[in-house]
Design a protein around this motif. Structure first.
Motif, mmCIF file in Angstrom:
data_model
loop_
_atom_site.group_PDB
_atom_site.id
_atom_site.type_symbol
_atom_site.label_atom_id
_atom_site.label_comp_id
_atom_site.label_asym_id
_atom_site.label_seq_id
_atom_site.Cartn_x
_atom_site.Cartn_y
_atom_site.Cartn_z
ATOM 1 N N ARG A 109 -17.519 -4.090 22.806
ATOM 2 C CA ARG A 109 -17.679 -5.461 22.454
ATOM 3 C C ARG A 109 -16.418 -6.258 22.058
ATOM 4 O O ARG A 109 -15.917 -7.248 22.468
ATOM 5 C CB ARG A 109 -18.669 -5.604 21.205
ATOM 6 N N PHE A 110 -15.332 -5.468 21.254
ATOM 7 C CA PHE A 110 -14.099 -5.809 21.156
ATOM 8 C C PHE A 110 -13.287 -5.890 22.397
ATOM 9 O O PHE A 110 -12.549 -7.097 22.677
ATOM 10 C CB PHE A 110 -13.394 -5.071 20.115
ATOM 11 N N LEU A 111 -13.465 -4.902 23.227
ATOM 12 C CA LEU A 111 -12.478 -4.953 24.465
ATOM 13 C C LEU A 111 -13.060 -6.173 25.526
ATOM 14 O O LEU A 111 -12.161 -6.843 26.071
ATOM 15 C CB LEU A 111 -12.764 -3.663 25.227
ATOM 16 N N ALA A 112 -14.362 -6.455 25.295
ATOM 17 C CA ALA A 112 -14.617 -7.736 26.138
ATOM 18 C C ALA A 112 -14.106 -9.139 25.858
ATOM 19 O O ALA A 112 -13.657 -9.923 26.358
ATOM 20 C CB ALA A 112 -16.174 -7.791 26.219
ATOM 21 N N GLY A 113 -13.982 -9.225 24.267
ATOM 22 C CA GLY A 113 -13.224 -10.253 23.778
ATOM 23 C C GLY A 113 -11.775 -10.417 24.120
ATOM 24 O O GLY A 113 -11.149 -11.151 24.433
ATOM 25 N N VAL A 114 -11.265 -8.965 24.161
ATOM 26 C CA VAL A 114 -9.911 -8.871 24.363
ATOM 27 C C VAL A 114 -9.559 -9.429 25.828
ATOM 28 O O VAL A 114 -8.425 -10.096 26.030
ATOM 29 C CB VAL A 114 -9.209 -7.385 24.188
ATOM 30 N N ALA A 115 -10.221 -8.728 26.698
ATOM 31 C CA ALA A 115 -10.287 -9.279 28.092
ATOM 32 C C ALA A 115 -10.178 -10.825 28.170
ATOM 33 O O ALA A 115 -9.348 -11.415 28.986
ATOM 34 C CB ALA A 115 -11.381 -8.879 28.930
ATOM 35 N N GLU A 116 -11.134 -11.625 27.544
ATOM 36 C CA GLU A 116 -11.244 -13.124 27.490
ATOM 37 C C GLU A 116 -9.900 -13.864 27.002
ATOM 38 O O GLU A 116 -9.375 -14.767 27.416
ATOM 39 C CB GLU A 116 -12.279 -13.545 26.645
ATOM 40 N N GLN A 117 -9.207 -13.043 25.830
ATOM 41 C CA GLN A 117 -7.928 -13.615 25.265
ATOM 42 C C GLN A 117 -6.621 -13.379 26.316
ATOM 43 O O GLN A 117 -6.169 -14.344 26.395
ATOM 44 C CB GLN A 117 -7.840 -13.118 23.971
ATOM 45 N N MET A 118 -6.522 -12.223 27.002
ATOM 46 C CA MET A 118 -5.781 -12.071 27.775
ATOM 47 C C MET A 118 -5.902 -13.028 29.183
ATOM 48 O O MET A 118 -4.895 -13.685 29.669
ATOM 49 C CB MET A 118 -5.741 -10.864 28.249
ATOM 50 N N ALA B 211 -7.100 -15.856 29.137
ATOM 51 C CA ALA B 211 -6.801 -17.101 29.027
ATOM 52 C C ALA B 211 -5.281 -17.608 28.941
ATOM 53 O O ALA B 211 -4.848 -18.955 28.989
ATOM 54 C CB ALA B 211 -7.263 -17.665 27.619
ATOM 55 N N HIS B 212 -4.560 -16.483 29.237
ATOM 56 C CA HIS B 212 -2.975 -16.712 29.221
ATOM 57 C C HIS B 212 -2.453 -15.825 30.731
ATOM 58 O O HIS B 212 -1.642 -15.116 30.248
ATOM 59 C CB HIS B 212 -2.077 -16.290 27.961
ATOM 60 N N PRO B 213 -2.888 -16.375 31.541
ATOM 61 C CA PRO B 213 -2.561 -15.610 33.097
ATOM 62 C C PRO B 213 -0.860 -15.717 33.089
ATOM 63 O O PRO B 213 -0.613 -16.916 32.962
ATOM 64 C CB PRO B 213 -3.324 -16.278 34.079
ATOM 65 N N GLY B 214 -0.357 -14.726 33.323
ATOM 66 C CA GLY B 214 1.268 -14.760 33.721
ATOM 67 C C GLY B 214 1.956 -14.834 32.738
ATOM 68 O O GLY B 214 3.140 -14.932 32.523
ATOM 69 N N ASP B 215 1.340 -14.820 31.224
ATOM 70 C CA ASP B 215 2.033 -14.950 30.059
ATOM 71 C C ASP B 215 1.841 -13.754 29.269
ATOM 72 O O ASP B 215 0.956 -14.011 28.172
ATOM 73 C CB ASP B 215 1.892 -16.185 29.522
ATOM 74 N N PRO B 216 2.238 -12.525 29.429
ATOM 75 C CA PRO B 216 1.918 -11.225 28.647
ATOM 76 C C PRO B 216 2.356 -11.386 27.243
ATOM 77 O O PRO B 216 1.556 -11.065 26.298
ATOM 78 C CB PRO B 216 2.837 -10.393 29.474
ATOM 79 N N VAL B 217 3.190 -12.271 26.744
ATOM 80 C CA VAL B 217 3.570 -12.408 25.472
ATOM 81 C C VAL B 217 2.306 -13.131 24.620
ATOM 82 O O VAL B 217 1.849 -12.627 23.645
ATOM 83 C CB VAL B 217 4.956 -13.136 24.956
ATOM 84 N N SER B 218 1.972 -14.308 25.323
ATOM 85 C CA SER B 218 0.924 -15.053 24.503
ATOM 86 C C SER B 218 -0.387 -14.266 24.810
ATOM 87 O O SER B 218 -1.363 -14.099 23.601
ATOM 88 C CB SER B 218 0.736 -16.453 25.120
ATOM 89 N N GLY B 219 -0.665 -13.704 25.778
ATOM 90 C CA GLY B 219 -1.913 -13.008 25.994
ATOM 91 C C GLY B 219 -2.368 -11.932 25.203
ATOM 92 O O GLY B 219 -3.438 -11.690 24.784
ATOM 93 N N ILE B 220 -1.217 -11.054 25.302
ATOM 94 C CA ILE B 220 -1.421 -9.637 24.398
ATOM 95 C C ILE B 220 -1.410 -10.156 22.936
ATOM 96 O O ILE B 220 -2.052 -9.539 22.029
ATOM 97 C CB ILE B 220 -0.237 -8.689 24.809
ATOM 98 N N GLY B 221 -0.564 -10.978 22.653
ATOM 99 C CA GLY B 221 -0.503 -11.579 21.020
ATOM 100 C C GLY B 221 -1.871 -12.137 20.753
ATOM 101 O O GLY B 221 -2.329 -11.912 19.633
ATOM 102 N N SER B 222 -2.482 -12.875 21.493
ATOM 103 C CA SER B 222 -3.767 -13.440 21.241
ATOM 104 C C SER B 222 -4.782 -12.377 21.328
ATOM 105 O O SER B 222 -5.854 -12.247 20.328
ATOM 106 C CB SER B 222 -4.291 -14.479 22.242
ATOM 107 N N ALA B 223 -4.767 -11.432 22.004
ATOM 108 C CA ALA B 223 -5.878 -10.198 21.902
ATOM 109 C C ALA B 223 -5.691 -9.520 20.701
ATOM 110 O O ALA B 223 -6.607 -8.966 20.082
ATOM 111 C CB ALA B 223 -5.382 -9.343 23.167
ATOM 112 N N VAL B 224 -4.530 -9.123 20.345
ATOM 113 C CA VAL B 224 -4.161 -8.604 18.838
ATOM 114 C C VAL B 224 -4.786 -9.443 17.824
ATOM 115 O O VAL B 224 -5.322 -8.801 17.070
ATOM 116 C CB VAL B 224 -2.657 -8.278 18.636
ATOM 117 N N GLU B 225 -4.416 -10.514 17.749
ATOM 118 C CA GLU B 225 -4.977 -11.358 16.756
ATOM 119 C C GLU B 225 -6.597 -11.531 16.725
ATOM 120 O O GLU B 225 -7.183 -11.427 15.606
ATOM 121 C CB GLU B 225 -4.608 -12.740 16.893
ATOM 122 N N TYR B 226 -7.065 -11.533 17.841
ATOM 123 C CA TYR B 226 -8.598 -11.576 18.098
ATOM 124 C C TYR B 226 -9.002 -10.395 17.377
ATOM 125 O O TYR B 226 -10.042 -10.210 16.685
ATOM 126 C CB TYR B 226 -9.019 -11.622 19.426
#
Length: 233
Positions: free
Chosen positions: A107-116, A118-133
């Protein structure tokens, strides 16, 4: 003109009854195949529903009394099935614990995928958002709090599955996040393909470590993850 030139030749067909006899049999076979497929689909849906109810009941008991309070007999009574049915569906108590942890992780990994995503091509923002989520979601998740906080009896058994053993959560999470990263951050994956795998492993381990033993606020952990990604890539 001879009469035989005007005679229409007779074409002999097989008995009409042969085709007529085969049709009902063919229709019956097709009908039976469809019925079997439908029955199997229905049975699969029923089993999936039963499994979800058993895991829901296990989660409720864990949150209320700790993992030590979860027994097959109590699950059976709570869901309204026999103990034999519980064992048939989830196996051993250890298998039940693993299934419970894996479902929550997915369930968490599904949300992580959505967060990432939301930031295609931007690993800093995407991974950061996934960690925060993940960190903020875990703080509000009753089951994870019951496992991680430790006051309820039996929590250490599930904690081993969640944060210590490589299976079932750690490798599952690394594999899932790495797959998303390589898809979403194709430019980085092409240029630094060998670098993404160790980076994602570090981020996942860092996140799980903060879940288990936070050394500061969520914002600090997120900023740390962002800096690691930025410097790595």
């Amino acid at each position: 003109m001879p009469n035989d030139l005007l005679t229409v030749p007779r074409v002999r067909f097989g008995p009409a009854s042969r085709l007529g006899a085969q049709l009902p049999h063919t229709i019956s076979m097709v009908s039976n195949v469809g019925r079997v497929h439908s029955e199997r689909s229905f049975q699969a849906e029923v089993r999936a529903l039963l499994r979800d109810r058993l895991l829901d009941a296990a989660a409720e008991l864990t949150c209320a009394e700790g993992w030590a309070g979860v027994t097959m007999g109590r699950l059976a009574a709570r869901v309204g099935v026999s103990r034999q049915t519980v064992h048939k569906e989830v196996g051993t108590r250890q298998s039940l614990g693993q299934a419970l942890v894996v479902r929550e992780a997915d369930r968490f990994l599904a949300g992580v995928a959505e967060q990432m995503a939301a930031h295609p091509g931007d690993p800093v923002s995407g991974i950061g958002s996934a960690v925060e989520y993940t960190l903020r979601g875990a703080a509000d998740n009753a089951l994870l709090k019951a496992i991680l906080s430790g006051p309820l009896p039996g929590a250490e058994e599930l904690l081993l599955l969640l944060a210590v053993r490589p299976e079932p959560v750690l490798r599952r999470a690394i594999s899932a996040v790495l797959e998303h990263a390589r898809t979403l951050y194709a430019d980085h994956a092409e240029a630094e393909k060998d670098e993404l795998a160790p980076l994602i492993e570090i981020i996942v381990r860092l996140t799980l470590s903060h879940l288990q033993q936070p050394l500061g606020p969520v914002e600090d952990a997120v900023e740390q993850a962002r800096r690691i990604v930025e410097r790595w890539l």
